[in-house]
Design an enzyme around this catalytic site. Structure first.
Site: not given
Ligand code: DMJ
Length: 716
Positions: A608, A341, A345, A474
Site C-alpha cells: 500500500e 480474495e 486475485r 478500504d
C-alpha cells in the site's frame, strides 16, 4: 437400489441372485443364466455405473431377464416339475387318484385326456399372451406391433380366458415369426452379456480400477468441453500503453532492472518449490496456503503474478503460467474460498492477463470461476456471503465478523471485475449483482454519513458501527472511485457516492498529529481511534487519483491530502530499524507513526505505501516518490530476501528480525508491479486508459454509457 435389493419376485425369478452377489466369480460358470444380470453387474465396481444406464434403455441383462420365467413356466408342465405352475395340475390329478378302486372306462379316459390336453393348450396360450409379459417384451425391444393389444373378435379373434388372442391365418404365422425373432434376439443378447461378464471376471482389481478412472476422466473431459464453449465476441476496448515503458535515464533503468530481478527471484523460487500451490514458504521451501484460498491448490501466485510478468517482459515465465492455468486450474473443487480474495486475485488477475495478452484461456477461466462465485449472492438481501464452497455453492460468513455480518470491503469490492465479466460475456447477471448491492447501500441510513464495516446479509442491517478506511472498509471506497473512472467517468452515481463518503471521512476520521502528521483514524464505539494501518496507506493514492473530477473543484486539496498521507506513511517506514513499515502505527501520547503493540510490528511484503508513492509520482513527478520507492526496494531486498524467495518479517524495529516464512502472492501482483511502474515511463499503462483493481491488476476503461453493456453486440 435395484442391484442391492431386487424385488421379491425378481429374486424368486433369478433363483439365487444372492449367491453370485456374494462371490461373483463363483457365480459365473454355473449360474450365468440366472445370475448374469445381477451378479455380473454388482460384482465389479465399474458396472455400478452401467447399472445406471440400465434405467434408460434395454441392455442385454435387462432383455435377458424375461426369458427366465418364460423358460421355467413353459418347462414346468412338460417336465413334471414338482413345483411352480405344475402344482395345480398335479393336485387335480391327485384328486383323481382319491377315487381309489373306481374303474375308468375307455371313453372316460378319453374325455379326461381331452380335458388335460385342452388345459395344456390353455396354459401354453396363456403363457405367451400374459398381458404383463407382453408389455415387457414390447417395451424392451421396441416391437410395437409384435403382439396386438386389442383384437377385433368380429374378424376372427377369440377371447380365451379373458385374454385376447389374435385370429387365424397369416397373423398367427407372423406372430410365430416375431416370437422366433424375439427368442433369437434374447438368445443373442444373453450370449453377449455372458461374454461380457466372463471378460469382466477375468480382469484384476487394478484393471477394473483403471477402467473406472478412464471412465471418470472421460466425464471430466466432457464437462470441460462443455465449460469451454466459446464466449460471444466483443469488441476489445481500446488498449493503449502496453509497451516496454523503458526509461531513458540509466539510473532509473538500473533501479527498474533491480525490481525485475527481484521478481525473477520470487517467481523462480515459487516455480521450483511451490509450483501449483497458492503461495511459497521461502525458508521451508515448500508450498503454502491460507484459508482464504480454501483447501485446494489453486496456484494463486501464478494467477496473481501473470500480468506483472507480462509487463516486465518475462514472457517465458508468463507462458509457463499460462500453460499451468490451461491444464490445471480447475474450479470444480470442494473448497470453501473467500469471495473477495478470489475475485480480486483470480478474476482480476485472469481478466488483466486476458486484456494484456489477448489469450482466450484467461477470459474463459475468469468466467468459469465467476459462475462458481454467484451462489454466494443467494442471501435474503443479495449481499453476498464472505465465503462460498466452489462445489456445493453453500455460503457463510466469517465467524469473527460482528453478528454474522458480511464485510463492507469484501462485498463492496466486486464492482470492477463484475462489470468487466458482463461486458465480456454479454450476460448482465454479474452487473446486476453488484448494482443491486449499490442500490441497497444507497437506501441505508449512514451514521454520520459513514459506512460501517459490517452488514448483516439476512436482515440488511448494519452490525457494529465501526468505520475504517483500512482493513474491512478500504477498497469499498476505492471501488466507488474506480467504478466511475472505469466507465470513462460516465457512472456519476458512483462518483457521487465516493464524494459523499470522502467528505464524511475527512470530517470524522482524518486528523493531524501533534507533530503535524496527517493520519486517518478508525471510528470505533463512538470515538476515534488514533491508529492507522499499513492497509490505510493506499488512501494517499486514492485521494490523488480522485482529485480530478472532485466536487467543488477541490482537486488541489485532494492532491495535497494524498501527499500528506504519503508523507505520514513514509514516516512509518523511516522510523523503523529496517526501514520497512509496521502493520499498524499510533498517534497517541507522544507516539507518532510508530507501532506500539508487539503484534503490530510485522511487515508482510504489503504494497500500500509503495502504491501511494506510484500514484503520487504519476500525478506530481516529484522525485521524492521515486527516492522513497527506492528506499523500500533496498530494504525489502536486504531484509526480506532469502535464498528461497522473499519472506515477511516479524518485527521491523529489530535489527535481527525473524521471518514469517511466507511469500505472499500480492508481493508479485502488487508490490513489485508498483515498484516497476514507479521506475517506468508514464506511457506504460497510462491512468487515462487503465484502472488498477485493488490487487493491482490493470483493467481497461470501458467507454460505456453509465456502465451499461451497450458495447457488447451480444448483449444488445
Ligand atoms: C491485497 O490483497 C489487496 O490490496 C487488498 O485490497 C488488501 N490488501 C492486500 C495486500 O496488502
Amino acid at each position: 437400489a435395484r442391484a442391492r435389493a431386487p424385488p421379491a419376485a425378481a429374486r424368486r425369478r433369478s433363483g439365487g441372485a444372492e449367491g453370485p452377489e456374494r462371490d461373483p466369480r463363483a457365480a459365473a460358470p454355473g449360474g450365468v443364466g440366472r445370475g448374469l444380470g445381477a451378479s455380473g453387474m454388482r460384482s465389479a465396481g465399474p458396472d455400478q455405473g452401467r447399472g445406471h444406464s440400465d434405467q434408460a434403455g434395454p441392455p442385454p441383462s435387462a432383455a435377458a431377464r424375461p426369458a427366465a420365467p418364460r423358460r421355467r413356466a413353459r418347462g414346468a408342465p412338460l417336465t413334471g416339475s414338482p413345483s411352480g405352475p405344475a402344482g395345480p395340475a398335479r393336485g387335480r390329478q391327485g384328486g383323481g387318484k382319491g377315487r381309489a378302486g373306481a374303474t375308468l372306462r375307455l371313453s372316460e379316459k378319453f374325455i379326461l385326456l381331452l380335458i388335460l390336453s385342452a388345459f395344456i393348450t390353455l396354459c401354453f396360450g396363456a403363457f405367451f399372451f400374459l398381458p404383463d409379459s407382453s408389455k415387457h417384451k414390447r417395451f424392451d425391444l421396441g416391437l410395437e406391433d409384435v403382439l396386438i393389444p386389442h383384437v377385433d373378435t368380429s374378424k376372427g379373434g377369440k377371447n380365451l380366458g379373458g385374454f385376447l388372442i389374435h385370429g387365424q391365418g397369416h397373423d398367427e404365422h407372423r406372430h410365430r415369426e416375431e416370437e422366433e425373432r424375439l427368442r433369437n434376439k434374447i438368445r443373442a443378447d444373453h450370449e453377449k452379456a455372458l461374454e461380457e461378464a466372463k471378460e469382466k471376471l477375468k480382469k484384476s482389481r487394478d484393471e477394473i480400477q483403471a477402467e473406472i478412472q478412464t471412465e471418470k476422466n472421460k466425464v471430466v473431459q466432457e464437462l470441460k468441453k462443455k465449460d469451454s464453449k466459446p464466449l460471444p465476441p466483443v469488441p476489445l476496448p481500446n488498449l493503449v500503453g502496453i509497451n516496454s515503458g523503458e526509461p531513458a535515464d540509466p539510473d532509473i533503468r538500473e533501479k527498474r532492472n533491480k525490481v525485475k530481478e527481484m521478481m525473477k527471484h520470487a517467481w523462480d523460487n515459487y516455480r521450483q518449490y511451490g509450483w501449483g500451490h497458492n503461495e511459497l514458504k521461502p525458508i521451508a521451501r515448500k508450498g503454502h496456503s491460507t484459508n482464504i484460498f480454501g483447501n485446494s491448490q489453486m496456484g494463486a501466485t501464478i494467477v496473481d503474478a501473470l500480468d506483472t510478468l507480462y509487463i516486465m517482459g518475462l514472457h517465458d515465465e508468463f507462458r509457463e503460467g499460462q500453460e499451468w492455468i490451461d491444464k490445471n486450474l480447475d474450479f470444480s473443487v470442494n473448497s470453501e474460498v473467500s469471495v473477495f480474495e478470489v475475485n480480486i486475485r483470480f478474476i482480476g488477475g485472469l481478466l488483466a492477463a486476458y486484456y494484456l495478452s489477448g489469450q482466450e484461456v484467461f477470459k474463459i477461466k475468469a468466467v468459469q470461476l465467476a459462475g462458481k462465485l454467484l451462489p454466494a449472492f443467494n442471501t435474503p438481501t443479495g449481499i453476498p456471503w464472505a465465503m462460498v464452497n466452489l462445489k456445493s455453492g453453500v455460503g457463510r460468513n466469517w465467524g469473527w465478523a460482528s453478528a454474522g455480518s458480511s464485510i463492507l470491503a469484501e462485498f463492496g469490492t466486486l464492482h470492477m471485475e463484475f462489470v468487466h465479466l458482463s461486458y465480456l460475456t454479454g450476460d448482465p447477471v454479474y452487473y446486476n449483482k453488484v448494482m443491486h448491492i449499490r442500490k441497497l447501500l444507497q437506501k441505508m441510513d449512514r451514521p454520520n454519513g459513514l459506512y460501517p464495516n459490517y452488514l448483516n446479509p439476512r436482515t440488511g442491517r448494519w452490525g457494529q458501527h465501526h468505520t475504517s478506511v483500512g482493513g474491512l472498509g478500504d477498497s469499498f471506497y476505492e471501488y466507488l472511485l474506480k467504478a466511475w473512472l472505469m466507465s470513462d467517468k460516465m457512472d456519476t452515481e458512483a462518483r457521487k457516492m465516493y464524494d459523499d463518503a470522502i467528505e464524511a471521512i475527512e470530517k470524522h476520521l482524518i486528523r493531524k498529529s501533534n507533530g503535524g502528521l496527517t493520519f486517518i483514524g478508525e471510528w470505533k464505539n463512538g470515538h476515534l481511534e488514533r491508529k492507522m494501518g499499513h492497509l490505510t496507506c493506499f488512501a494517499g493514492g486514492m485521494f490523488a487519483l480522485g482529485a480530478d473530477g472532485s466536487r467543488d473543484d477541490k482537486a488541489g486539496h485532494y492532491l495535497q491530502l494524498g501527499a500528506e498521507i504519503a508523507h505520514t506513511c513514509h514516516e512509518s517506514y523511516d522510523r523503523t530499524t529496517l526501514k520497512l513499515g509496521p502493520e499498524a502505527f499510533k498517534f497517541d501520547g507522544g507516539v507518532e507513526a510508530v507501532a506500539v503493540r508487539q503484534n503490530e510490528k510485522y511487515y508482510i511484503l504489503r504494497p500500500e505505501v509503495i502504491e501511494t508513492y506510484w500514484y503520487m509520482w504519476r500525478f506530481t513527478h516529484d522525485p521524492k516518490y521515486r527516492q522513497w520507492g527506492w528506499e523500500a526496494t533496498q530494504a525489502i531486498d536486504k531484509y526480506c530476501r532469502v535464498s528461497g524467495g522473499f519472506s515477511g518479517v516479524k518485527d521491523v524495529y529489530s535489527s535481527s528480525p525473524t521471518y514469517d516464512d511466507v511469500q505472499q502472492s500480492f508481493f508479485l501482483a502488487e508490490t513489485l508491479k508498483y515498484l516497476y511502474l514507479l521506475f517506468s515511463n508514464d506511457d506504460l499503462l497510462p491512468l487515462d486508459n487503465w484502472v488498477f483493481n485493488t490487487e493491482a491488476h490493470p483493467l481497461p476503461v470501458l467507454h460505456l454509457a453509465n456502465t451499461t453493456l451497450s458495447g457488447n453486440p451480444a448483449y444488445r
